[in-house]
Design an enzyme around this catalytic site. Sequence first.
Site, PDB file in Angstrom:
ATOM      1  N   THR A   1       0.764  -1.120   0.039  1.00  0.00           N
ATOM      2  CA  THR A   1       0.122   0.072  -0.020  1.00  0.00           C
ATOM      3  C   THR A   1       0.830   1.188   0.067  1.00  0.00           C
ATOM      4  O   THR A   1       0.482   2.288  -0.562  1.00  0.00           O
ATOM      5  CB  THR A   1      -1.034   0.044   1.182  1.00  0.00           C
ATOM      6  OG1 THR A   1      -1.774  -1.122   1.002  1.00  0.00           O
ATOM      7  CG2 THR A   1      -1.595   1.187   1.218  1.00  0.00           C
TER       8      THR A   1
ATOM      9  N   ASP B   1       2.109  -7.525  -4.117  1.00  0.00           N
ATOM     10  CA  ASP B   1       1.172  -7.467  -2.859  1.00  0.00           C
ATOM     11  C   ASP B   1       1.603  -8.314  -2.024  1.00  0.00           C
ATOM     12  O   ASP B   1       2.232  -9.470  -2.361  1.00  0.00           O
ATOM     13  CB  ASP B   1      -0.459  -7.920  -3.310  1.00  0.00           C
ATOM     14  CG  ASP B   1      -1.380  -7.665  -2.150  1.00  0.00           C
ATOM     15  OD1 ASP B   1      -0.996  -8.336  -1.061  1.00  0.00           O
ATOM     16  OD2 ASP B   1      -1.932  -6.761  -2.269  1.00  0.00           O
ATOM     17  N   SER B   2       1.814  -8.030  -0.545  1.00  0.00           N
ATOM     18  CA  SER B   2       2.628  -8.662   0.343  1.00  0.00           C
ATOM     19  C   SER B   2       1.743 -10.054   0.446  1.00  0.00           C
ATOM     20  O   SER B   2       2.316 -10.971   1.117  1.00  0.00           O
ATOM     21  CB  SER B   2       2.582  -7.954   1.614  1.00  0.00           C
ATOM     22  OG  SER B   2       1.589  -7.959   2.281  1.00  0.00           O
TER      23      SER B   2
ATOM     24  N   THR C   1       1.620  -4.465   4.572  1.00  0.00           N
ATOM     25  CA  THR C   1       1.451  -4.627   6.028  1.00  0.00           C
ATOM     26  C   THR C   1       1.101  -6.195   6.121  1.00  0.00           C
ATOM     27  O   THR C   1       1.363  -6.681   7.391  1.00  0.00           O
ATOM     28  CB  THR C   1       0.477  -3.796   6.725  1.00  0.00           C
ATOM     29  OG1 THR C   1      -0.723  -3.824   6.199  1.00  0.00           O
ATOM     30  CG2 THR C   1       0.968  -2.349   6.710  1.00  0.00           C
ATOM     31  N   ASP C   2       0.316  -6.784   5.388  1.00  0.00           N
ATOM     32  CA  ASP C   2      -0.157  -7.950   5.634  1.00  0.00           C
ATOM     33  C   ASP C   2       0.788  -9.123   6.259  1.00  0.00           C
ATOM     34  O   ASP C   2       0.512 -10.154   6.877  1.00  0.00           O
ATOM     35  CB  ASP C   2      -1.097  -8.622   4.544  1.00  0.00           C
ATOM     36  CG  ASP C   2      -2.211  -7.724   4.272  1.00  0.00           C
ATOM     37  OD1 ASP C   2      -2.751  -7.057   5.139  1.00  0.00           O
ATOM     38  OD2 ASP C   2      -3.197  -8.134   3.217  1.00  0.00           O
TER      39      ASP C   2
ATOM     40  N   THR D   1       3.475  -8.548  15.451  1.00  0.00           N
ATOM     41  CA  THR D   1       2.390  -9.014  14.779  1.00  0.00           C
ATOM     42  C   THR D   1       1.400  -8.158  14.513  1.00  0.00           C
ATOM     43  O   THR D   1       1.320  -7.019  15.053  1.00  0.00           O
ATOM     44  CB  THR D   1       1.883 -10.165  15.765  1.00  0.00           C
ATOM     45  OG1 THR D   1       0.803 -10.892  14.816  1.00  0.00           O
ATOM     46  CG2 THR D   1       1.141  -9.347  16.986  1.00  0.00           C
TER      47      THR D   1
ATOM     48  N   THR E   1       1.337 -20.490  21.451  1.00  0.00           N
ATOM     49  CA  THR E   1      -0.005 -20.317  22.199  1.00  0.00           C
ATOM     50  C   THR E   1      -0.720 -19.457  21.066  1.00  0.00           C
ATOM     51  O   THR E   1      -0.131 -18.449  20.239  1.00  0.00           O
ATOM     52  CB  THR E   1       0.175 -19.458  23.302  1.00  0.00           C
ATOM     53  OG1 THR E   1      -1.198 -19.130  23.916  1.00  0.00           O
ATOM     54  CG2 THR E   1       0.910 -18.491  23.198  1.00  0.00           C
TER      55      THR E   1
END
Length: 341
Positions: free
Chosen positions: A13, A56-57, A88-89, A161, A271
């Site tokens: 983006t 695109d990521s 960012t993804d 994350t 987890t």
Amino acid sequence: MLNKVLIIYTGGTIGMVQDENGSLHPFAMERIYDAVPQLKHCSYDIDSCQLQNIIDSSNMTPAFWADIADIIEREYNRYDGFVVLHGTDTMAYTASAISFMFKNLTKPIVLTGSQLPLGMLRSDGRENIICALEIAASKRVRIPEVCIFFESHLYRGNRSTKVSAENFDAFKSYNYPSLAKAGIDIIYKEHLFLPMPTEPLRVRKVFDTRVAVLKLFPGITREVVQALLSAPDLQGVVIETYGSGNAPTETWFIDALEAAIARGILVMNVTQCKAGAVKMRQYAASCEMDRIGVVSGHDITMEAAITKMMYLLGAYPDNKAHVNKRLEESIRGELNGLAGD
């Protein structure tokens, strides 16, 4: 002499501008000063390049990670720091992967991006780029790490994350504090940095993608678990468990994991919680997994866990016992556990 920073554009983006019809298209990196005119007044030199194929990521793969690493390794002695513009993804996956590839890193590699394209008036990308460049070019503070800078915070890359698809504050590091915060000044927390290495840089770019993620949920069936564990040529599995590393204690579930481990498949317990850690044997629901040889991921993120497993399997293809041991060790500051080399 001015410090020099190399910007590497991979896609995403942040590198988009609107045409006269309102459609978004990637802009040429040589026009970075047009998109962010404030950079004309910076006190360091900037060069830029981009991957041969801008993506695109969501299409990110280990082959693209190797392409990014190739550029950094080739230009390592010419620049004081590197800024990687990335969608960012999958940014947290890429930051984790690069951190594992670069052993004895002595220069900052800062990934950043944006939630709105640079070509839009309210884009968060300008501030993210400017701060990422300031950090990468700093003469006063040298950060020997792969980091993510987003919305005023610098995080260790393999601790980060993505937590929001809408807010500018899109990334968090729940199990390790931020390394710096940008306000009127950039405040660095140098006591949290990894130690500055004294050995020469080493780069390994081979990832073994024969891995899988098994996310537990109430009602998961024997057929689903066995189907995943029976995937052809599977080498490793990251299990996303409940709470502090708990999982079903039903015989069929434990037997399926034990049979997979007996076939040489590595199994790592991570987890599902964003904060906190796996604590094997804290509850009865994790004791059986500990008994059969499931490896604890401690407080590692899922993104770091899967990239670390791929990296270690690629680095030590003929030594599963060594890989198993290293999975529980901190090799690039990715978990709070035993320190490993």
